[in-house]
Scaffold this motif. Sequence first.
Motif, PDB file in Angstrom:
ATOM      1  N   GLY A 178       0.819  -1.199   0.000  1.00 30.25           N
ATOM      2  CA  GLY A 178       0.000   0.000   0.000  1.00 30.25           C
ATOM      3  C   GLY A 178       0.860   1.259   0.000  1.00 30.25           C
ATOM      4  N   GLY A 179       0.201   2.399  -0.197  1.00 30.53           N
ATOM      5  CA  GLY A 179       0.930   3.648  -0.178  1.00 30.53           C
ATOM      6  C   GLY A 179       0.103   4.807  -0.689  1.00 30.53           C
ATOM      7  N   LYS A 201      -8.003   5.779  -8.962  1.00 29.89           N
ATOM      8  CA  LYS A 201      -8.867   6.940  -8.793  1.00 29.89           C
ATOM      9  C   LYS A 201      -8.943   7.301  -7.317  1.00 29.89           C
ATOM     10  N   PRO A 202      -9.254   8.536  -6.996  1.00 28.41           N
ATOM     11  CA  PRO A 202      -9.401   8.906  -5.580  1.00 28.41           C
ATOM     12  C   PRO A 202     -10.416   8.031  -4.847  1.00 28.41           C
ATOM     13  N   GLU A 203     -11.442   7.585  -5.553  1.00 26.99           N
ATOM     14  CA  GLU A 203     -12.447   6.732  -4.914  1.00 26.99           C
ATOM     15  C   GLU A 203     -11.942   5.326  -4.613  1.00 26.99           C
ATOM     16  N   ASP A 204     -10.741   5.000  -5.056  1.00 29.42           N
ATOM     17  CA  ASP A 204     -10.119   3.725  -4.686  1.00 29.42           C
ATOM     18  C   ASP A 204      -9.443   3.802  -3.319  1.00 29.42           C
ATOM     19  N   THR A 205      -9.388   4.994  -2.760  1.00 26.66           N
ATOM     20  CA  THR A 205      -8.769   5.173  -1.454  1.00 26.66           C
ATOM     21  C   THR A 205      -9.506   4.362  -0.398  1.00 26.66           C
ATOM     22  N   ALA A 206      -8.763   3.521   0.304  1.00 26.58           N
ATOM     23  CA  ALA A 206      -9.356   2.635   1.305  1.00 26.58           C
ATOM     24  C   ALA A 206      -8.259   1.824   1.973  1.00 26.58           C
ATOM     25  N   VAL A 207      -8.632   1.160   3.036  1.00 28.95           N
ATOM     26  CA  VAL A 207      -7.782   0.108   3.584  1.00 28.95           C
ATOM     27  C   VAL A 207      -8.136  -1.174   2.831  1.00 28.95           C
ATOM     28  N   TYR A 208      -7.142  -1.813   2.288  1.00 29.22           N
ATOM     29  CA  TYR A 208      -7.343  -3.038   1.517  1.00 29.22           C
ATOM     30  C   TYR A 208      -6.968  -4.243   2.378  1.00 29.22           C
ATOM     31  N   TYR A 209      -7.900  -5.192   2.447  1.00 29.27           N
ATOM     32  CA  TYR A 209      -7.712  -6.373   3.258  1.00 29.27           C
ATOM     33  C   TYR A 209      -7.626  -7.617   2.386  1.00 29.27           C
ATOM     34  N   CYS A 210      -6.693  -8.458   2.715  1.00 28.89           N
ATOM     35  CA  CYS A 210      -6.603  -9.766   2.098  1.00 28.89           C
ATOM     36  C   CYS A 210      -7.495 -10.727   2.879  1.00 28.89           C
ATOM     37  N   SER A 233     -13.200 -16.710   6.089  1.00 29.66           N
ATOM     38  CA  SER A 233     -12.807 -17.252   7.384  1.00 29.66           C
ATOM     39  C   SER A 233     -11.569 -16.571   7.944  1.00 29.66           C
ATOM     40  N   TYR A 234     -10.740 -16.036   7.062  1.00 28.46           N
ATOM     41  CA  TYR A 234      -9.469 -15.470   7.495  1.00 28.46           C
ATOM     42  C   TYR A 234      -9.265 -14.083   6.874  1.00 28.46           C
ATOM     43  N   TRP A 235      -8.664 -13.216   7.685  1.00 26.39           N
ATOM     44  CA  TRP A 235      -8.426 -11.832   7.264  1.00 26.39           C
ATOM     45  C   TRP A 235      -6.999 -11.420   7.580  1.00 26.39           C
ATOM     46  N   GLY A 236      -6.463 -10.543   6.742  1.00 24.53           N
ATOM     47  CA  GLY A 236      -5.227  -9.890   7.063  1.00 24.53           C
ATOM     48  C   GLY A 236      -5.500  -8.618   7.847  1.00 24.53           C
ATOM     49  N   GLN A 237      -4.436  -7.917   8.175  1.00 23.71           N
ATOM     50  CA  GLN A 237      -4.557  -6.706   8.982  1.00 23.71           C
ATOM     51  C   GLN A 237      -4.905  -5.481   8.156  1.00 23.71           C
ATOM     52  N   GLY A 238      -4.661  -5.537   6.882  1.00 26.46           N
ATOM     53  CA  GLY A 238      -4.999  -4.427   6.003  1.00 26.46           C
ATOM     54  C   GLY A 238      -3.803  -3.568   5.649  1.00 26.46           C
ATOM     55  N   THR A 239      -3.880  -2.943   4.494  1.00 28.26           N
ATOM     56  CA  THR A 239      -2.856  -2.009   4.047  1.00 28.26           C
ATOM     57  C   THR A 239      -3.550  -0.802   3.422  1.00 28.26           C
ATOM     58  N   GLN A 240      -3.073   0.379   3.766  1.00 27.31           N
ATOM     59  CA  GLN A 240      -3.721   1.613   3.322  1.00 27.31           C
ATOM     60  C   GLN A 240      -3.302   1.964   1.900  1.00 27.31           C
TER      61      GLN A 240
END
Length: 120
Positions: free
Chosen positions: A8-9, A85-94, A108-115
Amino acid sequence: VQLVESGGGLVQAGDSLRLSCAASGGTFSNYAMGWFRQAPGKEREFVSGISGGSTTTYVDSVKGRFTISRDNTKNTIYLQMISLKPEDTAVYYCAADRLFIGLKRSPSYWGQGTQVTVSS
């Protein structure tokens, strides 16, 4: 199963970014894997998924811009994002689940997320 996202970044509109998610603790090829995102003030939404057999699916808003892939030799999935796009701004979770349908409904399983932040 443990999931760790990276990549992320902060980017500008029109830029590209690639997210990675490394999995451990299970037989990777047996799991459907995917990406969700949550923007500020919004509910978490499904973005893309890939089955153990590499069947893929995408939410309409990212079709043609995002590509999901998996490398079963590295226990890793990727989300290549272009034309951001600006609307793609989010925390992305695996996310991961034994079933492809389970992945989209309630993984069933989640990651911690990346901004991911896309500036205009």
